[in-house]
Design an enzyme around this catalytic site. Structure first.
Site, short mmCIF file in Angstrom:
data_model
loop_
_atom_site.label_atom_id
_atom_site.label_comp_id
_atom_site.label_asym_id
_atom_site.label_seq_id
_atom_site.Cartn_x
_atom_site.Cartn_y
_atom_site.Cartn_z
N TRP A 231 -3.80 -9.28 1.64
CA TRP A 231 -5.24 -9.11 1.82
C TRP A 231 -5.76 -10.18 2.78
O TRP A 231 -5.26 -11.31 2.80
CB TRP A 231 -5.97 -9.26 0.48
CG TRP A 231 -5.90 -8.05 -0.38
CD1 TRP A 231 -6.49 -6.84 -0.18
CD2 TRP A 231 -5.20 -7.92 -1.63
NE1 TRP A 231 -6.21 -5.97 -1.20
CE2 TRP A 231 -5.41 -6.61 -2.11
CE3 TRP A 231 -4.43 -8.80 -2.40
CZ2 TRP A 231 -4.89 -6.15 -3.31
CZ3 TRP A 231 -3.89 -8.34 -3.59
CH2 TRP A 231 -4.12 -7.02 -4.04
N TYR B 180 -11.24 -7.01 -7.37
CA TYR B 180 -10.17 -6.47 -8.21
C TYR B 180 -9.98 -7.27 -9.49
O TYR B 180 -9.63 -6.71 -10.54
CB TYR B 180 -8.85 -6.44 -7.43
CG TYR B 180 -8.78 -5.42 -6.33
CD1 TYR B 180 -9.63 -4.31 -6.33
CD2 TYR B 180 -7.87 -5.54 -5.30
CE1 TYR B 180 -9.56 -3.36 -5.32
CE2 TYR B 180 -7.80 -4.60 -4.28
CZ TYR B 180 -8.66 -3.52 -4.30
OH TYR B 180 -8.59 -2.58 -3.30
N ARG C 239 -1.39 -2.07 -6.95
CA ARG C 239 -1.92 -3.27 -6.29
C ARG C 239 -2.98 -3.95 -7.16
O ARG C 239 -2.98 -5.17 -7.33
CB ARG C 239 -2.53 -2.90 -4.93
CG ARG C 239 -1.50 -2.69 -3.85
CD ARG C 239 -2.10 -2.08 -2.61
NE ARG C 239 -3.13 -2.87 -1.97
CZ ARG C 239 -2.93 -3.93 -1.20
NH1 ARG C 239 -1.70 -4.36 -0.99
NH2 ARG C 239 -3.93 -4.56 -0.61
N ARG D 168 0.85 -1.19 0.00
CA ARG D 168 0.00 0.00 0.00
C ARG D 168 0.89 1.24 0.00
O ARG D 168 2.05 1.19 0.41
CB ARG D 168 -0.91 -0.01 1.23
CG ARG D 168 -1.87 -1.21 1.24
CD ARG D 168 -2.53 -1.39 2.59
NE ARG D 168 -3.37 -2.58 2.59
CZ ARG D 168 -2.93 -3.82 2.82
NH1 ARG D 168 -1.63 -4.03 3.06
NH2 ARG D 168 -3.76 -4.84 2.82
N HIS E 21 -3.72 3.10 -5.29
CA HIS E 21 -4.02 1.67 -5.26
C HIS E 21 -3.82 0.99 -6.62
O HIS E 21 -3.98 -0.22 -6.74
CB HIS E 21 -5.48 1.48 -4.83
CG HIS E 21 -5.62 0.69 -3.55
ND1 HIS E 21 -4.92 1.00 -2.41
CD2 HIS E 21 -6.38 -0.39 -3.25
CE1 HIS E 21 -5.26 0.13 -1.45
NE2 HIS E 21 -6.13 -0.72 -1.94
#
Length: 342
Positions: free
Chosen positions: A313, A322, A290, A170, A287
Site C-alpha cells: 500500500w 481496513y 488482504r 491483489r 480483497h
C-alpha cells in the site's frame, strides 16, 4: 469529431482543435503507462460523462467548471456514492491534463461542490464499503475442510487462499503467477517472484515468502495438477470437471477467481452477512484476504508501516480504513478507562 481507439473501445469526442486531438492520440498510445484497471475506469467515466454532455447540450472537452459542477451534482442525484463521484472528478481532471487543458477541477466552485457532496453523503449515513475480512482463523477452517480432498479444484482453491492470505497480493497479481516464479529457500519454503504489483513497478521486482504450511499446500497443488514441469503455466489454472488441470498461459478471469472466495466461504461454514453496504460485501471477495491479513497483523501489534509494506500500500489512510475496528480499542481513552476500572 475525432475517433479514438482505446483498448478495443471506439470513443467519439468533440475536440476544438487539432492540437488537442494530437495530444489525446498520444495519450492513447501511451496507455500502458497506466494500470489496466485505471484505463478501464477512465474509459467508463469518459463514456458516461460524454453521454450526459450530449443529452444536456454541454461541452465535454474542454469542460467548464459550471458543467462539471452540474455533472457531479447529477451523479449524486442518481444515487452514486461519494467515492465514485470523487473518482469521476479525478479522472476528468486526468483527461484534461493529458489533453493539454486546464482541468475544470481547479475552480473553487468544484472544491465546494465536492465538499457539499461528501458532507451530505456522510450526514445521510453513507459509509465506505469494505470487503469482508478473511482471517487466519478462517484459513484454518478451510484447511481442515479441503487439505485431504481428492478434488483438484479444492486443492487449487486451498492453495490460492493460502497464497492470497500469506502474501496480501491483489487478485490480479495472484492470477498472473507462473510455475517458473516459484523458488525455494534453503529450508524448502517457497519464495515467489512477483515481479510487479499495482503500486510497485520496478525492474528489481518484489518477492514474497510463504510459511511452511502455505508452502506445503501450494506444493500439494502443483504436484497433484502435474504443473511442476511447466514453468510458463499459470499456477492457479482452470480445473476441468474430469478432475484434470488445464495448463494455460492466460490468467483466469476475475469472476472465476471471485468464485474461489465464494466456494471457500461455503466450505468454511461461514454464513453471509445479512447487513450489507448497498447489497455489497455480504461474503468474501477478491480483497478479503488482504483486509483479513492486515487486521490480523494489527491485532498482533505490527506497525502500520509494516502492514503497508506487506500489502504494498502507498496510502496510510487505506490501511487505517481496513484496520480501524482493530485499532479502535488501542486508543488513549480506552487505556485510561481500563486503568480506572482496576
Amino acid at each position: 469529431m475525432t475517433k479514438i481507439s482505446a483498448g478495443g473501445s471506439l470513443l467519439s469526442l468533440s475536440v476544438p482543435s487539432r492540437d488537442i486531438s494530437e495530444k489525446l492520440a498520444a495519450f492513447v498510445r501511451d496507455k500502458d503507462a497506466f494500470s489496466p484497471n485505471t484505463w478501464r475506469q477512465l474509459l467508463s467515466v469518459m463514456r458516461i460523462c460524454w453521454r450526459w454532455a450530449e443529452a444536456n447540450g454541454r461541452q465535454f472537452l474542454p469542460m467548464s467548471a459550471d458543467d462539471l459542477r452540474d455533472y457531479l451534482t447529477h451523479l449524486q442525484a442518481t444515487g452514486r456514492a461519494s467515492s465514485t463521484i470523487n473518482s469521476h472528478a479525478a479522472l476528468i481532471s486526468m483527461l484534461h491534463r493529458n489533453a493539454g487543458l486546464v482541468p475544470p477541477n481547479v475552480s473553487p466552485d468544484i472544491s465546494r461542490t465536492m465538499k457539499k457532496i461528501n458532507r451530505t453523503a456522510v450526514v445521510a449515513g453513507e459509509r465506505t464499503g469494505q470487503a469482508v475480512p478473511f482471517c487466519r482463523g478462517d484459513l484454518k477452517k478451510l484447511d481442515q475442510a479441503w487439505r485431504a480432498s481428492p478434488r483438484l479444484q479444492h486443492l487449487r482453491d486451498l492453495a490460492f487462499m493460502h497464497v492470497a492470505y500469506s502474501t496480501l497480493l491483489r487478485m490480479s497479481e495472484l492470477s498472473r503467477l507462473r510455475v517458473g516464479d516459484i523458488g525455494r529457500a534453503a529450508d524448502g519454503r517457497i519464495i515467489l517472484d512477483v515481479a510487479w504489483t499495482k503500486t510497485i513497478v520496478q525492474s528489481g521486482g518484489i518477492v514474497k515468502a510463504l510459511g511452511a504450511q502455505s508452502s506445503q499446500r501450494l506444493t500439494d497443488w502443483i504436484n497433484a495438477a502435474g504443473l511442476a514441469g511447466e514453468p510458463d503455466a499459470i499456477i492457479f489454472c482452470p480445473v476441468h470437471r474430469s478432475n484434470q488441470a488445464r495448463f494455460t498461459t492466460d490468467p483466469m478471469s476475475a469472476p472465476c477467481l471471485e468464485e474461489i472466495f465464494i466456494r471457500a466461504r461455503g466450505a468454511a461454514g461461514v454464513p453471509d452477512r445479512k447487513k450489507t453496504n448497498k447489497g455489497r460485501y455480504a461474503g468474501w471477495s477478491g480483497h478479503s484476504a488482504r483486509v483479513g491479513a492486515a487486521q490480523d497483523m494489527a491485532r498482533k501489534g505490527y506497525s502500520v508501516a509494516q502492514i503497508m509494506q506487506e500489502g504494498t500500500w502507498t496510502k496510510t489512510e487505506t490501511v487505517m480504513r481496513y484496520i480501524r475496528v482493530v485499532e479502535a480499542h488501542k486508543g488513549a481513552m480506552v487505556d485510561l478507562m481500563e486503568e480506572d476500572s482496576d
